[in-house]
Structures are given as structure tokens and as C-alpha cells.
Design a protein around this motif. Structure first.
Motif, short mmCIF file in Angstrom:
data_model
loop_
_atom_site.label_atom_id
_atom_site.label_comp_id
_atom_site.label_asym_id
_atom_site.label_seq_id
_atom_site.Cartn_x
_atom_site.Cartn_y
_atom_site.Cartn_z
N ARG A 95 0.82 -1.22 0.00
CA ARG A 95 0.00 0.00 0.00
C ARG A 95 0.85 1.26 0.00
NH1 ARG A 95 -4.33 -0.53 4.79
NH2 ARG A 95 -2.53 -1.45 5.84
N TYR A 158 -10.43 -3.88 -5.93
CA TYR A 158 -9.28 -4.37 -5.17
C TYR A 158 -9.60 -4.93 -3.79
CZ TYR A 158 -8.77 0.22 -2.67
OH TYR A 158 -8.94 1.34 -1.90
N MET A 159 -10.80 -4.67 -3.27
CA MET A 159 -11.12 -5.18 -1.93
C MET A 159 -11.57 -6.63 -1.97
SD MET A 159 -10.44 -3.01 0.46
CE MET A 159 -11.32 -3.76 1.83
N TYR A 160 -11.17 -7.39 -0.94
CA TYR A 160 -11.68 -8.74 -0.73
C TYR A 160 -12.75 -8.70 0.36
CZ TYR A 160 -7.52 -10.45 -3.22
OH TYR A 160 -6.55 -10.70 -4.16
N TYR A 164 -12.91 -6.39 7.53
CA TYR A 164 -12.23 -5.17 7.11
C TYR A 164 -10.95 -4.92 7.90
CZ TYR A 164 -11.80 -0.38 5.36
OH TYR A 164 -11.36 0.76 4.75
N TYR A 166 -8.60 -6.87 8.51
CA TYR A 166 -7.41 -7.45 7.88
C TYR A 166 -6.83 -6.52 6.83
CZ TYR A 166 -9.01 -11.76 10.13
OH TYR A 166 -9.42 -12.70 11.03
N TYR A 167 -7.70 -5.75 6.20
CA TYR A 167 -7.23 -4.74 5.26
C TYR A 167 -6.50 -3.63 6.03
CZ TYR A 167 -7.44 -0.63 2.20
OH TYR A 167 -7.13 0.50 1.48
N GLU A 168 -7.09 -3.22 7.15
CA GLU A 168 -6.49 -2.15 7.94
C GLU A 168 -5.16 -2.58 8.57
OE1 GLU A 168 -10.04 0.54 9.70
OE2 GLU A 168 -10.01 -1.52 10.47
N GLY A 171 -3.06 -4.79 5.18
CA GLY A 171 -3.10 -4.34 3.78
C GLY A 171 -3.52 -5.43 2.81
N ILE A 172 -4.37 -6.35 3.28
CA ILE A 172 -4.81 -7.44 2.40
C ILE A 172 -5.83 -6.91 1.40
CG2 ILE A 172 -5.99 -9.66 2.28
CD1 ILE A 172 -4.71 -10.37 4.95
N ARG A 173 -5.47 -6.91 0.14
CA ARG A 173 -6.28 -6.41 -0.97
C ARG A 173 -5.65 -6.90 -2.25
NH1 ARG A 173 -4.90 -0.49 -3.00
NH2 ARG A 173 -4.94 -1.73 -4.90
N PHE A 227 -3.46 -10.24 -4.17
CA PHE A 227 -2.61 -9.88 -3.04
C PHE A 227 -1.18 -10.32 -3.30
CE2 PHE A 227 -1.19 -11.14 1.40
CZ PHE A 227 -1.00 -9.84 1.86
#
Length: 393
Positions: A95, A158-160, A164, A166-168, A171-173, A227
Motif C-alpha cells: 500500500r 481491489y477489496m476482498y 475489514y 485485515y485490510y487495515e 493491507g490485504i487487498r 494480493f
């Protein structure tokens, strides 16, 4: 005029081109191959003059030394200080790096951290960087990330659909890769045909690693890798998209560790795993023609997955102006291009089989509503352009 070295480091190889910028003139190009072996191969070309040798190449530092010595011996440079910039292809920027950046210690640390999500590439990219820093200390080093071109994807692409947090936290995307190749393809279509023909492009980078990119007005809006470079298409040895529950199922039943499972998915799957023949499309096509049923199945799965993504990305683009084939398979395998395009008539795609067999630049049929192009990729030129842009600031 400045001299910029473009570097594409692999696990056992190092491709390089020395450019005169901004003229984009290639002064020297070459390949260090079989790094880590006693029978390492080094080849380079200056004008029409080719040089080849076989010798022990212990590591990337030795490979870099061979490159620098060749540049000096050829007379293309008289002193190492003439090389003002070195651009390095780096697989994963996460990211943090949405654009190319000049390399410092912090950048190197981030590249190292991201090795967990790009284990086949980031470590060797970093090895190349460190080798050039040691042997060309006066040059400015620039990281050109595979993922940067795809930073324009919208969140819905880009979002899975995972928690949420895990994205924060991690950076899983979806990040996407082969950015330099897809960027080059766009620039060539735009240069040759103008903005209208380049407004809606689907770029098919088909090599041992493979990805497809939907490009709208010069911006990536979706791409098949995720990812990590494991997602998307069936590749030479990578599985591409699979049901995620398959992973713990195999681990439990085959008593595999996570690392062993990563090896299965990255190095023992794809065309190699399905066919049992090879990771090379040419070998699998040959086996198919000899009556090998598994080779036939592997190619059907391979082609079907490409068709699947082309259709999906035509929806993302709300149409299609130009379909491009690039990279090793895309540029050279007429049978694969033909098979892919046979199921794309609903998009207005037809091809001229003779032009396709000849590997011509334009291979669409007379009645095709879509341009179908074969464009040899030039990732090194994109790296040189990005490096030149950054060091000129």
C-alpha cells in the motif's frame, strides 16, 4: 543525455539494458543467467556485436560485476560514474508505494518486509539492488514496482470480502503485478492509434507468469493477479484462482506445512501440475498433438481461464476497443491466441489466421470490431523512463 541502467532481477537471472535518455536509445542489452551455478551464462549485445560466455556465477554481486565490466570493456562507458541512475524492477510495493521511488534504507526495509507476500521475487529484487549499491555507489537507485500501475483500481475491484480489519492491519487487498508490461502496452496502443483506440484495452500478459489487465483511458481498473502473484490465470507452475478451502484440505490430508503448500501452489501447479509434462506451453502443445489427454485438458483449462477474464474485463470497461497479447506466450504462440479468440465473437473479435500465424502486429480479421494486436513487451524501457523521471527532479 544521461545513461540509465534498467535492471530486471530474477532468482537465477538478471536482465539489463543501458539506455541513453531521454532519446531512449539502447546502448547495451544483455542477460546474466544461471546465477548460483558453475555453468552460469553471460551474454550481451552492443549494436550488432554479440558476446557470450559460460563461467561460474556465484551470486548476484558477481553477476553485477560482469555487467559493469562488460560496459567498461565495450567502451560504451569509460567510467562507472557515467551511469547516473539504476532502475530496478521490484515485484511488490504494498500500500505504501503507489509510484516509483528513489531507494533508501527505509525503502529497502519495506521491500524486505513484503517478501512474505512476494516470496519468489522481492528477495531477489532486493539482492540486485544491494549488489548495484555496492558496485555503483555514485548512481541513484530507483525502485519501479510491478504493483504501482494498478494503484488506480477502484475499491470495488481491489477489496476482498474478508473482515475489514485485515485490510487495515495487513493491507490485504488486490494489488496486481506485471505493471510495467501493461503500462508499456497502453503507451504503444496510444502512440500508434491515438486516445480513442486506447480508451478500452484488455492487455493479456501471457508468459510463465501471466496476468490480464483492464485499462481505461490509461488507468488500470482491474487485473487478475491479487494480493500476491499467485492469483488469477493458470500459469506455468502457479495454480491461479482456486477455492480457498482447498488449501487447508490438502494441508490436512497430505500433512503439509503452510510453506510446503505454498511450494505446491507456486511451483508444482499450473500447466506443469495439470499436464504432468512441462510448464512450457510449447511442450504441452507438442504433447497434446501426440495424443496426451492430460496435456489437452491442461490447455483447455488454461485457455478457458483467459477467456473468462477477458469477458469479465470487457464488462468492467463497458466495451472493448483493443485486445493485446504480449510476453512470451502472448507474443509467440499463434495456437493459444487463436483458441482464446474463437470464443470472443460476442465481443466482436475475429482474427485473420494467416496474420496470426505470421505473428504480425495486427491480427484482427476484416470484420472484427476490435483491434487484436501482438505487442512485444518492453518492461525495461518503462523502468528506464521512470528512473529518468525521478532522477531528473
Amino acid at each position: 543525455m544521461v545513461k540509465v541502467l534498467s535492471i530486471n532481477a530474477g532468482s537465477s537471472s538478471l536482465k539489463f539494458k543501458l539506455y541513453s535518455m531521454p532519446a531512449e536509445e539502447v546502448l547495451v542489452s544483455g542477460l546474466v543467467d544461471r546465477i548460483g551455478h558453475q555453468d552460469g551464462a553471460f551474454s550481451y549485445k552492443v549494436g550488432d556485436e554479440k558476446h557470450e560466455s559460460v563461467q561460474p556465477i556465484e551470486d548476484h554481486t558477481k553477476g553485477v560485476q560482469l555487467v559493469i565490466d562488460a560496459l567498461l570493456d565495450s567502451g560504451v562507458i569509460k567510467d562507472k560514474s557515467e551511469i547516473v541512475g539504476v532502475g530496478h524492477r521490484v515485484s511488490h510495493g504494498g500500500r505504501k508505494y503507489e509510484k516509483s521511488v528513489e531507494i533508501d534504507e527505509n525503502v529497502e526495509n519495506e521491500i524486505d518486509k513484503l517478501a512474505t507476500v512476494s516470496p519468489l521475487h522481492n528477495p531477489v529484487n532486493l539482492a540486485g539492488i544491494k549488489a548495484f549499491e555496492q558496485l555503483l555507489p555514485e548512481a541513484r537507485d530507483v525502485a519501479v514496482f510491478d504493483t504501482s500501475f494498478h494503484s488506480t483500481m477502484p475499491p470495488e475491484a481491489y477489496m476482498y470480502a474478508l473482515p475489514y480489519e485485515y485490510y487495515e492491519k495487513y493491507g490485504i487487498r488486490r494489488y496486481g503485478f506485471h505493471g510495467q508490461s501493461h503500462q508499456y502496452v497502453y503507451s504503444e496502443v496510444q502512440r500508434k492509434f491515438g486516445d480513442a483506440q486506447a480508451a478500452k484495452i484488455i492487455s493479456c500478459h501471457l508468459g510463465n507468469g501471466a496476468s490480464i489487465c483492464a485499462i481505461k483511458d490509461g488507468k488500470s481498473v482491474n487485473t487478475s493477479m491479487g494480493f500476491t502473484p499467485l492469483a488469477g490465470l493458470v500459469m506455468g507452475t502457479r495454480c491461479g484462482d482456486i477455492d480457498p478451502n482447498i488449501i487447508p484440505f490438502i494441508e490436512e490430508n497430505e500433512h503439509l506445512s503452510p510453506d510446503e503448500m505454498r511450494t505446491v501452489m507456486n511451483k508444482k501447479s499450473g500447466l506443469q501440475g495439470l499436464s504432468g509434462v512441462s510448464n512450457d506451453v510449447r511442450d504441452v502443445l507438442e504433447a497434446e498433438s501426440a495424443g496426451n489427454d492430460r496435456a489437452k485438458l491442461a490447455l483447455k483449462v488454461y485457455v478457458h481461464q483467459i477467456q473468462h477474464y477477458v469477458g469479465a474485463y470487457a464488462a468492467d470497461l463497458n466495451g472493448l476497443e483493443t485486445l493485446v497479447f504480449t510476453a512470451g506466450v502472448g507474443e509467440h504462440s499463434a495456437p493459444i491466441r487463436s483458441r482464446v479468440c474463437k470464443q470472443l465473437g460476442y465481443l466482436g473479435v475475429t482474427i485473420d489466421e494467416q496474420k496470426n500465424k505470421n505473428n504480425e502486429f495486427e491480427i484482427q480479421g476484416r470484420d472484427s470490431k476490435v483491434k487484436v494486436l501482438v505487442i512485444p513487451t518492453d518492461e525495461e524501457l518503462v523502468i528506464a523512463r521512470e528512473t529518468s523521471r525521478i532522477i531528473s527532479k
